[in-house]
Design a protein around this motif. Structure first.
Motif, PDB file in Angstrom:
ATOM      1  N   LEU A 216       1.024  -1.332  -0.224  1.00 19.49           N
ATOM      2  CA  LEU A 216       0.078  -0.191   0.081  1.00 19.49           C
ATOM      3  C   LEU A 216       0.794   1.205   0.119  1.00 19.49           C
ATOM      4  N   LEU A 217       0.435   2.261  -0.379  1.00 17.15           N
ATOM      5  CA  LEU A 217       1.105   3.582  -0.593  1.00 17.15           C
ATOM      6  C   LEU A 217       1.170   4.052   0.736  1.00 17.15           C
ATOM      7  N   THR A 218      -0.202   3.838   1.519  1.00 21.48           N
ATOM      8  CA  THR A 218      -0.362   4.184   2.845  1.00 21.48           C
ATOM      9  C   THR A 218      -1.446   3.611   3.349  1.00 21.48           C
ATOM     10  N   ASN A 219      -1.633   3.140   4.600  1.00 19.37           N
ATOM     11  CA  ASN A 219      -2.872   2.482   5.407  1.00 19.37           C
ATOM     12  C   ASN A 219      -3.441   3.519   6.225  1.00 19.37           C
ATOM     13  N   HIS A 220      -3.202   4.961   5.936  1.00 17.93           N
ATOM     14  CA  HIS A 220      -4.114   5.946   6.458  1.00 17.93           C
ATOM     15  C   HIS A 220      -5.385   5.965   5.668  1.00 17.93           C
ATOM     16  N   CYS A 221      -6.579   6.248   6.089  1.00 13.14           N
ATOM     17  CA  CYS A 221      -7.720   6.280   5.567  1.00 13.14           C
ATOM     18  C   CYS A 221      -8.700   7.034   5.870  1.00 13.14           C
ATOM     19  N   ILE A 222      -9.528   7.938   5.173  1.00 13.02           N
ATOM     20  CA  ILE A 222     -10.534   8.897   5.760  1.00 13.02           C
ATOM     21  C   ILE A 222     -11.851   8.204   5.941  1.00 13.02           C
ATOM     22  N   PHE A 223     -11.675   6.668   5.404  1.00  9.45           N
ATOM     23  CA  PHE A 223     -13.142   6.134   5.610  1.00  9.45           C
ATOM     24  C   PHE A 223     -12.920   5.171   6.652  1.00  9.45           C
ATOM     25  N   ASP A 224     -14.281   4.809   7.130  1.00  8.19           N
ATOM     26  CA  ASP A 224     -14.405   3.861   8.108  1.00  8.19           C
ATOM     27  C   ASP A 224     -15.346   2.373   7.897  1.00  8.19           C
ATOM     28  N   CYS A 225     -14.659   1.822   6.788  1.00 11.20           N
ATOM     29  CA  CYS A 225     -15.448   0.538   6.419  1.00 11.20           C
ATOM     30  C   CYS A 225     -15.188  -0.333   7.464  1.00 11.20           C
ATOM     31  N   ALA A 226     -16.451  -0.913   7.922  1.00  9.29           N
ATOM     32  CA  ALA A 226     -16.476  -1.996   8.926  1.00  9.29           C
ATOM     33  C   ALA A 226     -15.546  -3.073   8.805  1.00  9.29           C
ATOM     34  N   TYR A 227     -15.366  -3.862   7.431  1.00  6.40           N
ATOM     35  CA  TYR A 227     -14.538  -4.684   7.258  1.00  6.40           C
ATOM     36  C   TYR A 227     -13.249  -4.532   6.837  1.00  6.40           C
ATOM     37  N   CYS A 228     -12.667  -3.576   6.784  1.00  7.03           N
ATOM     38  CA  CYS A 228     -11.280  -2.998   6.608  1.00  7.03           C
ATOM     39  C   CYS A 228     -10.473  -2.826   7.751  1.00  7.03           C
ATOM     40  N   VAL A 229      -9.333  -3.360   7.702  1.00  9.95           N
ATOM     41  CA  VAL A 229      -8.278  -3.456   8.572  1.00  9.95           C
ATOM     42  C   VAL A 229      -7.568  -2.116   8.769  1.00  9.95           C
ATOM     43  N   SER A 230      -7.740  -1.316   7.728  1.00  7.67           N
ATOM     44  CA  SER A 230      -7.027   0.154   7.657  1.00  7.67           C
ATOM     45  C   SER A 230      -8.187   1.080   7.769  1.00  7.67           C
ATOM     46  N   ARG A 231      -9.424   0.774   8.368  1.00  9.00           N
ATOM     47  CA  ARG A 231     -10.338   1.857   8.486  1.00  9.00           C
ATOM     48  C   ARG A 231      -9.965   2.612   9.639  1.00  9.00           C
ATOM     49  N   LYS A 232     -10.334   4.103   9.546  1.00  8.92           N
ATOM     50  CA  LYS A 232      -9.673   5.227  10.470  1.00  8.92           C
ATOM     51  C   LYS A 232     -10.011   4.803  11.811  1.00  8.92           C
ATOM     52  N   SER A 233     -10.967   4.103  12.183  1.00  7.39           N
ATOM     53  CA  SER A 233     -11.252   3.870  13.692  1.00  7.39           C
ATOM     54  C   SER A 233     -10.528   2.799  14.272  1.00  7.39           C
TER      55      SER A 233
ATOM     56  N   LYS B  25      -0.784   0.588  13.686  1.00 10.57           N
ATOM     57  CA  LYS B  25       0.170   1.386  13.486  1.00 10.57           C
ATOM     58  C   LYS B  25      -0.001   1.761  11.959  1.00 10.57           C
ATOM     59  N   ARG B  26       0.328   3.126  11.726  1.00 12.39           N
ATOM     60  CA  ARG B  26      -0.052   3.803  10.380  1.00 12.39           C
ATOM     61  C   ARG B  26       1.305   4.057  10.100  1.00 12.39           C
ATOM     62  N   ALA B  27       1.284   4.220   8.550  1.00 11.38           N
ATOM     63  CA  ALA B  27       2.653   4.370   7.994  1.00 11.38           C
ATOM     64  C   ALA B  27       2.127   4.722   6.424  1.00 11.38           C
ATOM     65  N   ALA B  28       3.084   5.690   5.894  1.00 12.97           N
ATOM     66  CA  ALA B  28       2.901   6.227   4.311  1.00 12.97           C
ATOM     67  C   ALA B  28       4.203   6.184   3.763  1.00 12.97           C
ATOM     68  N   PHE B  29       4.331   5.876   2.576  1.00 14.95           N
ATOM     69  CA  PHE B  29       5.541   5.932   1.671  1.00 14.95           C
ATOM     70  C   PHE B  29       5.361   7.322   0.893  1.00 14.95           C
ATOM     71  N   THR B  30       6.402   7.926   0.813  1.00 14.56           N
ATOM     72  CA  THR B  30       6.598   8.998  -0.278  1.00 14.56           C
ATOM     73  C   THR B  30       6.481   8.536  -1.766  1.00 14.56           C
TER      74      THR B  30
END
Length: 417
Positions: free
Chosen positions: A60-77, A81-86
């Motif tokens: 992933l480019l990043t696992n930060h996300c503005i959405f809170d999809c219940a089924y997604c491990v990367s959901r905002k809630s 641990k978060r990270a992002a590549f440049t």
């Protein structure tokens, strides 16, 4: 590689494992001007038509996300641990991994940060840098971001071999339940744009040879199985609809992995069995290569795929009036419907019978699984013994004689037909 990059890679490679739609074929991008890489017939821990195993960097480019999809491990809630590549970090990783012979391409997805266009711009820039600055000719698969502009989709299609938009949940109702912030329209519109542009590019290519490639390996999608209670009938019908209306190359199925106690989701400890995914892939294969329609395999009377037998055998046992098939007389389409006979074997049968009547031993040499097929065929020197069409008895004999580890131990996946 710095410790900081290693940490990011560990987090974002692990987060990418939930996206299974990274196997592909169909691109023929060739190396030129002494560039890096050469795309063959397939990629991503899969096998090409010539038998080569190929791999790619899947992150992933990043696992930060503005959405809170219940089924997604990367959901905002979710407390992860978060990270992002440049952009440059992903480019450098891809080139360095390729030069070390670790990979032959890149599969890049992302959580959505800020907005769809902001995220999509960065995915496109990575592909553009790889192609134009590093002359990278290896395989690139980008996951497009729902809601991104057509201009960004078009630019992505000029640099990527394959693009895909995840449907995520098979039905619109399920998506509204588990991801109320998302809109199905934002997934459908980019699929339609890609379909039309791929067709238009192919037509232009016939007139102008200099027309640049646009998504040469086509588009695909992925659906999560078991998160919102859809039956196999819902899932298979959805897949058929998108194959027919959006010219998809592949639909991928990912069994839901319980990640929270959200009461909208299946309880923890109730993961989708691997065999259900396997049955969906087998059904998908039947629709794509064997001429089956979705409602022949799953319908109101049979909304769920059998877990103990493959869908081709299931159809045959429910339609015993269509058998036995005379191998030496039946047309190709009907021979394909015989359990134990695959596409290659069916073609060989049609070609070989021109020179004389085929017998059981001939069929075995042609690659037919005779121990399974014999209950559904007639051929030279052999007549179907189950004149009374006892489907339950046939099923029992096939299961008892099968050499599949799954059928013996109920653990591993079945091979296809």
């Amino acid at each position: 590689m710095s410790d900081r990059i290693k940490d990011k890679l560990e987090i974002l490679a692990d987060a990418a494992k939930y996206d299974v739609s990274c196997s592909s074929s169909g691109s023929n991008r060739q190396n030129k001007d002494k560039g890096l890489g050469n795309t063959g017939a397939g990629i991503c821990h899969s096998y090409t038509e010539d038998g080569r195993c190929v791999s790619l960097l899947k992150i992933l480019l990043t696992n930060h996300c503005i959405f809170d999809c219940a089924y997604c491990v990367s959901r905002k809630s979710n407390d992860v641990k978060r990270a992002a590549f440049t952009v440059q970090e992903v480019v450098d990783l891809t080139i360095n991994f390729y030069r070390r012979n670790y990979i032959e391409g890149l599969f890049l997805s992302s959580g959505i940060f800020k907005n769809s266009d902001y995220t999509m711009e960065r995915l496109v820039l990575i592909a553009k840098k790889l192609r134009t600055e590093h002359n990278f000719n290896g395989y690139i698969h980008l996951k497009t971001i729902p809601g991104a502009s057509d201009d960004l989709l078009h630019e992505a299609g000029l640099y990527a071999d394959r693009l895909s938009v995840n449907l995520e949940i098979p039905t619109e109702e399920g998506l509204k339940l588990l991801a109320p912030e998302k809109n199905r329209k934002d997934m459908i519109e980019p699929m339609d744009y890609l379909k039309k542009t791929i067709i238009q590019t192919k037509e232009e290519k016939k007139i102008f040879k200099s027309t640049p490639k646009f998504v040469p390996a086509g588009q695909s999608t992925q659906m999560i199985v078991g998160a919102s209670g859809e039956t196999d009938q819902h899932i298979v019908n959805t897949a058929q609809y998108f194959y027919k209306n959006f010219n998809l190359k592949r639909v991928y199925y990912s069994g839901y992995v319980p990640i929270s106690n959200d009461n909208r989701l299946p309880a923890l400890g109730t993961a989708v069995p691997m065999v259900r995914e396997n049955r969906l892939y087998q059904t998908d294969w039947l629709m794509r290569f064997y001429g089956y329609q979705a409602n022949e395999i799953v319908n109101t009377a049979h909304p769920t795929l059998d877990l103990d037998i493959d869908p081709k055998l299931g159809w045959a046992l429910r339609n015993m009036a269509s058998f036995p098939v005379d191998i030496n007389r039946a047309d190709y389409a009907m021979i394909l419907r015989v359990p134990g006979i695959g596409v290659n074997s069916a073609k060989k049968i049609v070609a070989a019978r021109k020179f004389g009547g085929l017998r059981l031993d001939n069929l075995q040499k042609l690659g037919v699984a005779v121990n399974r097929a014999k209950y559904f065929i007639n051929c030279a020197g052999f007549q179907q013994v189950f004149a009374d069409k006892q489907s339950d008895l046939i099923k029992h004999y096939i299961l008892a004689s099968s050499q599949s580890k799954y059928l013996k131990q109920s653990t591993s996946q079945l091979s296809l037909f």
